[in-house]
Scaffold this motif. Structure first.
Motif, PDB file in Angstrom:
ATOM      1  N   ALA A 170       0.848  -1.189   0.000  1.00  0.00           N
ATOM      2  CA  ALA A 170       0.000   0.000   0.000  1.00  0.00           C
ATOM      3  C   ALA A 170       0.883   1.238   0.000  1.00  0.00           C
ATOM      4  CB  ALA A 170      -0.921  -0.019   1.219  1.00  0.00           C
ATOM      5  N   GLN A 171       1.787   1.296  -0.996  1.00  0.00           N
ATOM      6  CA  GLN A 171       2.681   2.423  -1.126  1.00  0.00           C
ATOM      7  C   GLN A 171       2.052   3.493  -2.010  1.00  0.00           C
ATOM      8  OE1 GLN A 171       5.661   2.945   0.397  1.00  0.00           O
ATOM      9  NE2 GLN A 171       5.160   1.079   1.569  1.00  0.00           N
ATOM     10  N   PRO A 172       2.416   4.776  -1.817  1.00  0.00           N
ATOM     11  CA  PRO A 172       1.909   5.841  -2.686  1.00  0.00           C
ATOM     12  C   PRO A 172       2.125   5.495  -4.147  1.00  0.00           C
ATOM     13  CG  PRO A 172       3.069   6.778  -0.818  1.00  0.00           C
ATOM     14  CD  PRO A 172       3.296   5.294  -0.755  1.00  0.00           C
ATOM     15  N   GLY A 173       1.115   5.790  -4.987  1.00  0.00           N
ATOM     16  CA  GLY A 173       1.177   5.535  -6.421  1.00  0.00           C
ATOM     17  C   GLY A 173       0.389   4.328  -6.845  1.00  0.00           C
ATOM     18  N   ILE A 174       0.054   3.382  -5.922  1.00  0.00           N
ATOM     19  CA  ILE A 174      -0.731   2.217  -6.308  1.00  0.00           C
ATOM     20  C   ILE A 174      -2.124   2.651  -6.717  1.00  0.00           C
ATOM     21  CG2 ILE A 174      -1.471   1.768  -3.921  1.00  0.00           C
ATOM     22  CD1 ILE A 174      -1.466  -1.200  -4.571  1.00  0.00           C
ATOM     23  N   ARG A 175      -2.656   2.022  -7.783  1.00  0.00           N
ATOM     24  CA  ARG A 175      -3.980   2.374  -8.257  1.00  0.00           C
ATOM     25  C   ARG A 175      -5.045   1.673  -7.398  1.00  0.00           C
ATOM     26  NH1 ARG A 175      -4.420   5.011 -12.813  1.00  0.00           N
ATOM     27  NH2 ARG A 175      -6.513   4.192 -13.161  1.00  0.00           N
ATOM     28  N   PHE A 176      -6.205   2.303  -7.332  1.00  0.00           N
ATOM     29  CA  PHE A 176      -7.262   1.811  -6.454  1.00  0.00           C
ATOM     30  C   PHE A 176      -7.748   0.425  -6.889  1.00  0.00           C
ATOM     31  CE2 PHE A 176     -11.380   1.427  -4.452  1.00  0.00           C
ATOM     32  CZ  PHE A 176     -11.168   1.991  -3.199  1.00  0.00           C
ATOM     33  N   GLU A 177      -7.824   0.218  -8.286  1.00  0.00           N
ATOM     34  CA  GLU A 177      -8.278  -1.098  -8.750  1.00  0.00           C
ATOM     35  C   GLU A 177      -7.311  -2.207  -8.303  1.00  0.00           C
ATOM     36  OE1 GLU A 177      -8.018   1.562 -10.467  1.00  0.00           O
ATOM     37  OE2 GLU A 177      -9.962   2.029 -11.384  1.00  0.00           O
ATOM     38  N   ASP A 178      -5.988  -1.909  -8.393  1.00  0.00           N
ATOM     39  CA  ASP A 178      -5.003  -2.894  -7.957  1.00  0.00           C
ATOM     40  C   ASP A 178      -5.107  -3.146  -6.450  1.00  0.00           C
ATOM     41  OD1 ASP A 178      -4.130  -3.014 -10.568  1.00  0.00           O
ATOM     42  OD2 ASP A 178      -2.557  -1.494 -10.254  1.00  0.00           O
ATOM     43  N   PHE A 179      -5.363  -2.068  -5.727  1.00  0.00           N
ATOM     44  CA  PHE A 179      -5.530  -2.192  -4.271  1.00  0.00           C
ATOM     45  C   PHE A 179      -6.728  -3.091  -3.955  1.00  0.00           C
ATOM     46  CE2 PHE A 179      -8.197  -0.442  -0.824  1.00  0.00           C
ATOM     47  CZ  PHE A 179      -7.448  -0.846   0.262  1.00  0.00           C
ATOM     48  N   ALA A 180      -7.860  -2.865  -4.659  1.00  0.00           N
ATOM     49  CA  ALA A 180      -9.065  -3.663  -4.413  1.00  0.00           C
ATOM     50  C   ALA A 180      -8.838  -5.122  -4.776  1.00  0.00           C
ATOM     51  CB  ALA A 180     -10.245  -3.085  -5.212  1.00  0.00           C
ATOM     52  N   ARG A 181      -8.103  -5.349  -5.863  1.00  0.00           N
ATOM     53  CA  ARG A 181      -7.841  -6.718  -6.289  1.00  0.00           C
ATOM     54  C   ARG A 181      -6.947  -7.428  -5.257  1.00  0.00           C
ATOM     55  NH1 ARG A 181      -5.785  -5.404 -10.630  1.00  0.00           N
ATOM     56  NH2 ARG A 181      -7.705  -5.327 -11.874  1.00  0.00           N
ATOM     57  N   ALA A 182      -5.950  -6.701  -4.751  1.00  0.00           N
ATOM     58  CA  ALA A 182      -5.044  -7.292  -3.758  1.00  0.00           C
ATOM     59  C   ALA A 182      -5.787  -7.635  -2.472  1.00  0.00           C
ATOM     60  CB  ALA A 182      -3.896  -6.322  -3.471  1.00  0.00           C
ATOM     61  N   VAL A 183      -6.703  -6.769  -2.116  1.00  0.00           N
ATOM     62  CA  VAL A 183      -7.507  -7.036  -0.911  1.00  0.00           C
ATOM     63  C   VAL A 183      -8.321  -8.308  -1.096  1.00  0.00           C
ATOM     64  CG1 VAL A 183      -9.433  -6.191   0.484  1.00  0.00           C
ATOM     65  CG2 VAL A 183      -7.565  -4.637  -0.143  1.00  0.00           C
ATOM     66  N   ALA A 184      -8.963  -8.432  -2.293  1.00  0.00           N
ATOM     67  CA  ALA A 184      -9.787  -9.627  -2.547  1.00  0.00           C
ATOM     68  C   ALA A 184      -8.927 -10.878  -2.569  1.00  0.00           C
ATOM     69  CB  ALA A 184     -10.546  -9.451  -3.864  1.00  0.00           C
ATOM     70  N   ALA A 185      -7.740 -10.765  -3.179  1.00  0.00           N
ATOM     71  CA  ALA A 185      -6.863 -11.936  -3.276  1.00  0.00           C
ATOM     72  C   ALA A 185      -6.345 -12.357  -1.907  1.00  0.00           C
ATOM     73  CB  ALA A 185      -5.709 -11.617  -4.223  1.00  0.00           C
ATOM     74  N   ARG A 186      -6.151 -11.392  -1.066  1.00  0.00           N
ATOM     75  CA  ARG A 186      -5.626 -11.702   0.276  1.00  0.00           C
ATOM     76  C   ARG A 186      -6.626 -12.547   1.065  1.00  0.00           C
ATOM     77  NH1 ARG A 186      -3.794 -13.211   4.192  1.00  0.00           N
ATOM     78  NH2 ARG A 186      -2.453 -12.182   5.733  1.00  0.00           N
ATOM     79  N   GLY A 187      -7.912 -12.469   0.750  1.00  0.00           N
ATOM     80  CA  GLY A 187      -8.926 -13.275   1.427  1.00  0.00           C
ATOM     81  C   GLY A 187      -9.152 -12.878   2.874  1.00  0.00           C
ATOM     82  N   HIS A 188      -8.874 -11.597   3.172  1.00  0.00           N
ATOM     83  CA  HIS A 188      -9.021 -11.125   4.552  1.00  0.00           C
ATOM     84  C   HIS A 188     -10.485 -10.998   4.958  1.00  0.00           C
ATOM     85  CE1 HIS A 188      -7.613  -9.295   8.217  1.00  0.00           C
ATOM     86  NE2 HIS A 188      -8.331  -8.204   7.999  1.00  0.00           N
ATOM     87  N   PHE A 189     -11.344 -10.738   3.943  1.00  0.00           N
ATOM     88  CA  PHE A 189     -12.766 -10.530   4.224  1.00  0.00           C
ATOM     89  C   PHE A 189     -13.571 -11.709   3.718  1.00  0.00           C
ATOM     90  CE2 PHE A 189     -10.917  -6.273   3.895  1.00  0.00           C
ATOM     91  CZ  PHE A 189     -11.346  -5.708   5.082  1.00  0.00           C
TER      92      PHE A 189
END
Length: 747
Positions: A170-189
């Motif tokens: 979650a470093q500056p410059g990451i796009r929101f879509e990539d962030f959302a995809r990473a969250v889903a892939a992580r399986g935290h929710f």
């Protein structure tokens, strides 16, 4: 229930940016421990009070390059997503910004240095980013800022932790879509397949909120707010603790509401400005009804203003007397206690009123009862004084009466005889008056005997007629000689007539010689009842109060002239005789009071029938005992003229010695004597000479008290009351001797 604000130290030691978060109840729940010099900390302050304290320090306030007031600046900031610039003492400039954090509102205070370099600092993006990072770094909630192209500008460590990512992801410059995809892939929710779409939808809206549950069941709230320039502020907060807090708050609120609604003490919460009622529990609604404003139960606006004038200077008031209008239309007298508090930035009044109406009525009734007791004490004292005076008059009056009546039979000269008769008539009148006084002073049970109404009227006029005559009023007596006797207590009926005559005297007092009072008697044709009327031509009685004149303590006389006891007393006495007391009156036409009593029973003999002595008095021996020598001489003269042999003594102990040496046919004694009185003498005779008991009688001026009457009755004593009239004395002696000769009881 709200947690206390958590104060954390920033990661960088030179951080100067302040961050605060307030919940929807206006309480500070988090701040980063930094505050610009000279400004107050948020702890213990409501959101509005904190802003007022902060903004009150400004020399100048600017919002969008426009100078504004502290009130305007506070309103802008409370609206969320706004910024104002403050110029403080020493040329210091601070930017205050507000933004939404889920259901809460956050504030950032960023010092820009002196006024000269403030503009340069504002356009320095790197500096602003550092300041923002410094402010949000220690916060518990996750906070991130995304530019209009959807790239991350800055976030704090808590943001990465909430979504289950490492800080490098979650470093500056990451796009929101990539962030959302990473969250889903992580399986935290859970379920993880929905988290990506939920976040994408959130970022596409201007203002939105969504909630995702972690696999371990913790709820996380995502709140997104876009600025006008398209920048996205995304905040994440753990709802598990807050849900528990809110549930506890709801339960506490429910408990408080239940307790308040069940409270029997009526209270109100109302606004100071317009009196609008903010909360009215059932006890108050039952008292005042469903009202929107307190103006509905104040009797007039001036009363409420006086109440506020007493309350507002100190903000508290205790036991303030008020008069409120209840929902049933009655007026309540009460005592109000109140406090002024701040509620959501407004001054409101919390007040409770005790209904004192019944208490005050009870106080009035107690005051009336005290007045009754006072009047009774005065009447009792007056009765005792009257009885004492009458008793003292008895002995000298006995001399006048006795000798005047004796002289009537001994004087042959017509002129002297007429003069003696006048003395006798005056003496008999005095006797009747004294006996009437004694009767009025008695407090004894009712004794019903046959009474002639004419005699009752004459007795009342003897007592009360002087006032009428002295005022010049015309007093008329119109008695029916054929009216039957009545069964009554003569003393009580005379008191009633006396009271009515005195009232009539007051009614005609202002008329002088034009006043007229008529006493008449007769028989009602239909009922056969005997009536006695007291009729006057005075001012009459107002119809509005006619129904109340027989109520106890109701009077139309000025204070000090009447107690309101008289007519109620008369009504009670007549009613207790089985009769009725009525009035016919009209304003300006006088008043006519009528007493109606049942005629006497035919089988009851009249008590006043004259009985001439029948016994042979030749040489009968009488012992007369009285501490006053004049009285014993009078008794001796009357009895000796009638043929009795009389021995007198003025001391009871001497009488006992005489009884030891000689026999007497009749023994007469006074009751009240110094040393050994008449009652003690009778007790000693019962012990020493019991054969003399049925020869004993009393001649007394003290037969007024209940104690004396009970003694005479319990001992079956014959007696007569002073003043002494010859016929009465001869009758008493004859009755005692006749009873002794017949061997009958002494009754």
């Amino acid at each position: 229930m709200h947690s206390r604000a958590t104060k954390s130290q920033p990661q960088k030691s030179d951080a100067t940016v302040s961050f605060f978060r307030f919940d929807r109840a206006g309480l500070c729940v988090e701040w980063n421990g930094v505050i610009p010099a000279g400004l107050p900390a948020p702890e213990g302050l409501s959101e509005r009070a904190f802003l007022d304290e902060i903004l009150s320090n400004a020399l100048k306030l600017t919002a969008e390059e426009t100078v504004c007031s502290a009130r305007t600046a506070a309103s802008l900031l409370l609206g969320g997503n706004a910024s104002v610039t403050m110029e403080l003492q020493g040329n210091q400039v601070v930017v205050v910004s507000s933004f939404e954090c889920g259901n809460d509102r956050g504030y950032v205070l960023a010092p820009l240095g002196g006024r000269e370099d403030a503009a340069a600092r504002q356009v320095d993006t790197d500096t602003a980013r550092d300041l923002l990072h410094s402010a949000i770094h220690p916060l518990r909630d996750g906070i991130s800022l995304w530019d209009r192209d959807g790239c991350l500008i800055v976030c704090n460590p808590a943001f990465s932790s909430f979504v289950g990512l490492a800080e490098r992801d979650a470093q500056p410059g990451i796009r929101f879509e990539d962030f959302a995809r990473a969250v889903a892939a992580r399986g935290h929710f859970a379920p993880h397949s929905d988290s990506k779409d939920a976040l994408i939808r959130l970022s596409a809206q201007t203002a939105a909120e969504t909630r995702l549950d972690t696999r371990d069941g913790r709820p996380v709230t995502f709140s997104g707010r876009k600025s006008d320039a398209g920048e996205l502020l995304l905040t994440l907060s753990d709802q598990s603790g807050r849900d528990q807090i809110e549930q506890a708050q709801r339960e506490a609120d429910l408990l408080v509401r239940t307790i308040v609604d069940a409270s029997p003490t009526p209270f109100l919460v109302s606004r100071v400005d317009d009196g609008r009622i903010l909360y009215c529990p059932p006890a108050s609604r039952e008292r005042f009804g469903q009202l929107d404003t307190t103006l509905g139960f104040f009797l007039n606006p001036e009363d409420r203003q006086a109440y506020l004038d007493a309350l507002l200077p100190t903000g508290q008031l205790d036991n303030y007397p008020v008069r409120f209008l209840k929902q049933d239309g009655s007026v309540m007298q009460g005592l109000t206690s109140a406090r002024v508090i701040d509620f959501k930035g407004e001054n409101v009044i919390v007040s409770s009123t005790r209904d004192m109406t019944d208490y005050l009525q009870m106080q009035d009734e107690l005051e009336k009862q005290r007045e009754i007791a006072h009047q009774n004490e005065k009447l009792s004292a007056l009765g005792s004084l009257l009885a004492g005076v009458a008793h003292e008059l008895n002995n000298p009056l006995s001399i006048v009466v006795g000798y005047a009546l004796m002289l009537q039979d001994k004087v042959d000269d017509p002129v002297l005889k007429r003069r003696v008769e006048r003395i006798g008539q005056a003496a008999e009148r005095c006797t009747r008056i004294v006996r009437a006084f004694l009767a009025m002073a008695r407090q004894r049970p009712m004794e019903i005997v046959q009474c002639d109404v004419g005699t009752l009227v004459e007795a009342a006029l003897e007592i009360s007629g002087y006032g009428l005559k002295s005022s010049g009023a015309d007093v008329r007596v119109e008695l029916d000689p054929n009216a039957p006797c009545v069964d009554a207590d003569p003393d009580q009926i005379v008191q009633v007539l006396t009271n009515l005559v005195v009232n009539a005297e007051h009614a005609v007092a202002s008329l002088g010689e034009q006043g007229r009072v008529t006493l008449r008697s007769g028989t009602e044709p239909k009922s056969g009842h005997v009536f006695i009327e007291v009729d006057d031509n005075g001012h009459g009685i107002d119809p509005a109060i006619q129904s109340r004149i027989f109520e106890p303590f109701f009077t139309t006389k000025v204070a000090g002239e009447g107690t309101g006891v008289g007519l109620a007393f008369c009504h009670r006495i007549v009613t207790s005789h089985g009769g009725r007391l009525t009035v016919e009156t009209a304003p300006g036409e006088g008043a006519k009071f009528r007493i109606c009593l049942k005629p006497a029973s035919p089988d009851q003999a009249a008590p006043n029938a004259e009985e001439a002595p029948t016994s042979n008095t030749s040489r009968l021996k009488v012992l007369s005992i009285d501490d006053e020598q004049d009285v014993t001489e009078l008794i001796s003269d009357i009895l000796e003229d009638a043929g009795y042999e009389v021995t007198t003594c003025n001391d009871s102990r001497d009488a006992l010695n005489l009884l030891e040496r000689d026999e007497y046919d009749v023994i007469l004694s006074d009751m009240t004597m110094p040393g050994l009185d008449g009652t003690e003498l009778l007790k000693l005779i019962a012990q020493q000479k019991p054969e003399c008991l049925n020869r004993f009688g009393f001649v007394t001026g003290n037969a007024m008290s209940r104690k004396t009457i009970e003694f005479l009755k319990s001992n079956n004593c014959r007696y007569m009351e002073k003043p002494i009239a010859p016929q009465d004395l001869l009758r008493l002696v004859d009755q005692i001797f006749s009873s002794h000769e017949a061997g009958g009881p002494r009754s």
